[in-house]
Design a protein around this motif. Structure first.
Motif, PDB file in Angstrom:
ATOM      1  N   MET A 122       0.800  -1.232   0.000  1.00 41.53           N
ATOM      2  CA  MET A 122       0.000   0.000   0.000  1.00 41.53           C
ATOM      3  C   MET A 122       0.827   1.274   0.000  1.00 41.53           C
ATOM      4  SD  MET A 122      -1.657  -0.068   3.889  1.00 41.53           S
ATOM      5  CE  MET A 122      -2.491  -1.652   3.761  1.00 41.53           C
ATOM      6  N   ARG A 164       0.085   5.009   3.465  1.00 44.42           N
ATOM      7  CA  ARG A 164      -0.987   4.199   4.023  1.00 44.42           C
ATOM      8  C   ARG A 164      -0.454   3.171   5.028  1.00 44.42           C
ATOM      9  NH1 ARG A 164      -4.353   3.823  -1.702  1.00 44.42           N
ATOM     10  NH2 ARG A 164      -5.683   5.644  -1.309  1.00 44.42           N
ATOM     11  N   MET A 224       2.179   5.088  -6.726  1.00 43.05           N
ATOM     12  CA  MET A 224       1.126   4.751  -7.694  1.00 43.05           C
ATOM     13  C   MET A 224       1.599   3.927  -8.866  1.00 43.05           C
ATOM     14  SD  MET A 224       0.318   8.529  -9.372  1.00 43.05           S
ATOM     15  CE  MET A 224      -0.085   9.369  -7.845  1.00 43.05           C
ATOM     16  N   ALA A 254      -6.904   9.917  -4.472  1.00 44.76           N
ATOM     17  CA  ALA A 254      -6.984   8.769  -3.554  1.00 44.76           C
ATOM     18  C   ALA A 254      -6.964   7.456  -4.331  1.00 44.76           C
ATOM     19  CB  ALA A 254      -8.229   8.870  -2.683  1.00 44.76           C
ATOM     20  N   ALA A 255      -7.705   7.389  -5.430  1.00 47.51           N
ATOM     21  CA  ALA A 255      -7.724   6.166  -6.246  1.00 47.51           C
ATOM     22  C   ALA A 255      -6.317   5.842  -6.756  1.00 47.51           C
ATOM     23  CB  ALA A 255      -8.693   6.321  -7.418  1.00 47.51           C
ATOM     24  N   TYR A 256      -5.543   6.869  -7.035  1.00 49.53           N
ATOM     25  CA  TYR A 256      -4.186   6.667  -7.550  1.00 49.53           C
ATOM     26  C   TYR A 256      -3.167   6.421  -6.429  1.00 49.53           C
ATOM     27  CZ  TYR A 256      -4.972   7.815 -12.521  1.00 49.53           C
ATOM     28  OH  TYR A 256      -5.354   7.793 -13.847  1.00 49.53           O
ATOM     29  N   GLY A 257      -3.526   6.685  -5.178  1.00 51.43           N
ATOM     30  CA  GLY A 257      -2.571   6.508  -4.091  1.00 51.43           C
ATOM     31  C   GLY A 257      -1.739   7.747  -3.778  1.00 51.43           C
ATOM     32  N   ILE A 290      -2.796  10.333  -2.219  1.00 50.04           N
ATOM     33  CA  ILE A 290      -3.147  10.624  -0.830  1.00 50.04           C
ATOM     34  C   ILE A 290      -3.707   9.365  -0.178  1.00 50.04           C
ATOM     35  CG2 ILE A 290      -3.607  13.069  -1.237  1.00 50.04           C
ATOM     36  CD1 ILE A 290      -6.606  12.403  -1.330  1.00 50.04           C
TER      37      ILE A 290
END
Lengths: 285, 285, 285
Positions: A163, A167, B163, B184-187, B189
């Protein structure tokens, strides 16, 4: 060796094993709450040893007999015994190396998760090759840092690789509970599925994989592991750091406070995220 | 040193600092648009230095006083001054190394993002340990390649690790704006949250982490960073490549064209993705 | 060299090329199902060679003329010819090294995916710098392990780096079909978009990137690739392991069984995930 001979050996204290084609369906049953103690560690050692030498076994599926707890976490009163039990596999007295052995094995391992899976339980599913969880009931936690220690069996290694830095730090430093959808969004698990579909999904997947050529499993695992599996040294270093932390007074005091608050009891750990917050609030006042 | 003495030292030109338990809530306030110039760089150096030696501080939360801009990006007219200001930390005249120092610190850093965060601002939040953003207002951009240069303070390093190759290349080469859900979907954040919930969520998380033992923060950060934090050499190489690119005529011409189009003004950068597209269209005609 | 001269050279057996600004829009057209044989490999070699020496070309967009198949997979009857065709690029007879050359190139490559893309087709899009797919029609598969072999052209390398150990093992060992939304959730592709929006989205993105300075593309790709691009040695090792597996009797028998079941036919591969399951069921009975 005949199939029936093999079956007869698969008798364990904490595991119920059912065989279908080249798949072993392994149900974890260590009442009252699937704490990981030396019986479960010893059974995992035996299961892995026996399965690896039996070339009619290709896939292991792990699930829980307890709908509320998959593996709750390590029994903190029996860490030394656990290490002795793990050492039976290859001499290394470390749960992390036992788990890593499973990851590196030719056997394909799948975790089918309902209920809570925290600490060394989370590290077990992370060591499995794939993880699928019930959307309604699965709860994930890697809460060791709330006791001032690093996860001792590879959790930090796997979470960071799965992750990413931000995260992984959040998950461990917050010591929070995560539901299955958030765990899937973070990459902790492969997918969250409706509880009603989970068993059929995993069974079909396991039988499908088991039907494919074994040489494919082995070569794919070897090449993926070469990129993404933590090294023996990385696992050993985390284990050493955990043991170092667990010897401090601070860890011992927090553990005792937690025990008084219901740690290592079914009811007390239904909301463990709250419990670890409360013992630390008390501490800093 | 008493708490009040410590408080009195935390006075900055561009930061408003409020303390609660072991958390410093740091509000970035560099009107008119939170450009990163030597005052902000110098204040970040001082904040980090003072917090690191104060063992009653465990967590830093960064937010912005400006609802439209978290950190807009580097002030391109003051790159040399910024480097001099950054060098005060450990002699290395590089924003990237200042940021990396924060990532490697025992302090836990959390970015709470509303408004635009681009360029060196994006690199700042990427250096923080965790990133949470307001779904309605946060906007992310790593637009340096639209001026022909690589992000100079670690952005390419972090984005690629968070990502993966495909999305990192897209984010940088497109120089587009990304909203919080896509980030967020990409990572990019950890999570996008409703703006109305963001402050309480981050405050609770920060106080929770700050209440856990400091020895846990340090060991977890050390082990996660060993896997996922870019090396000093990687940060230095990107910084050198950025400076090399920034000395070219092409970069200078694009910067001048951008300035004419509203670059480094509040209004002009509300839609920066459009602006950098337009100056390049002009260039290629 | 004038633009018209360059245009006249871009004539291929299996590719339709249209130019707009500094973008080449390349449509793959190898009826009846875009199998990857030596004609397509040879055309890709020529396209890359000609584009790299033409500094007026910055971006390549790949799409398919066949709505059901982007690239179906390698023509298993022509593996030797494919290797000879690939060797024309730099002497290495390997599709994986051809693809890696594209990844390492200064050219920015974008895959615009409708229909099925499996096996070496999946490996091609993974080698592109970005991947966008039609939500309604795109289907992804990396099914080589159902024939007992590892993907031979870098698939295991890219998938593991993009989606982590657990999901990469699932994708390959299951040999399942994945739709675009799941592929995006796993990081296989950048994003899934409505089919009706896909072409405009990719065209705008390609033209935007092509308008930015070439020196930015090159330096960003260099630094991202230093982190996330598989090495030449990793690609070579996977290729060797694939060839080793493909020489076994088991692989040959499965391939023959698959051919009887409709493998390498348009209709037979509409549901390839089912087909590879059936031939293996037969095998183990």
């Amino acid at each position: 060796m005949s199939a029936s001979t093999r079956e007869s050996k698969l008798v364990f204290q904490t595991l119920n094993v059912r065989r279908e084609a080249a798949v072993l369906f392994v149900e974890i049953s260590a009442p009252p709450m699937n704490l990981e103690g030396p019986e479960l560690v010893g059974d995992l050692v035996s299961l892995i040893q026996q399965s690896e030498v039996d070339d009619t076994v290709q896939v292991l599926v792990f699930k829980s007999a307890d709908p509320d707890y998959f593996i709750s976490h390590v029994d903190v009163t029996r860490i030394k015994e656990n290490r002795d039990a793990a050492a039976r596999l290859n001499g290394d007295p470390s749960i992390g190396q036992l788990y890593r052995h499973l990851s590196a094995s030719r056997l394909v391992s799948i975790a089918q998760i309902e209920g809570r899976v925290r600490g060394v339980g989370s590290e077990f599913i992370l060591a499995c090759d794939m993880r699928f969880a019930a959307r309604e009931s699965a709860i994930f936690g890697q809460f060791e840092p709330s006791f001032g220690v690093i996860p001792g069996a590879g959790g930090a290694q796997h979470l960071t690789r799965l992750m990413g830095r931000g995260r992984a730090l959040e998950v461990m430093l917050s010591a929070q509970d995560y539901d299955a959808d958030l765990a899937a969004a973070y990459g902790w698990i492969n997918r969250a599925l409706p509880a009603a579909e989970l068993n059929d999904f995993v069974r079909s997947l396991a039988l499908r994989i088991a039907g494919f050529p074994a040489m494919g499993h082995a070569v794919v695992k070897e090449r993926v592991n070469a990129i993404a599996l933590p090294t023996v040294e990385d696992i050993r270093r985390d284990s050493d750091l955990f043991l170092e932390g667990a010897r401090t007074d601070e860890f011992q005091e927090l553990t005792q406070a937690a025990m008084k608050g219901g740690f290592q009891t079914r009811n007390g750990e239904m909301d463990l995220a709250r419990l670890v917050g409360e013992i630390n609030e008390h501490r800093t006042e």
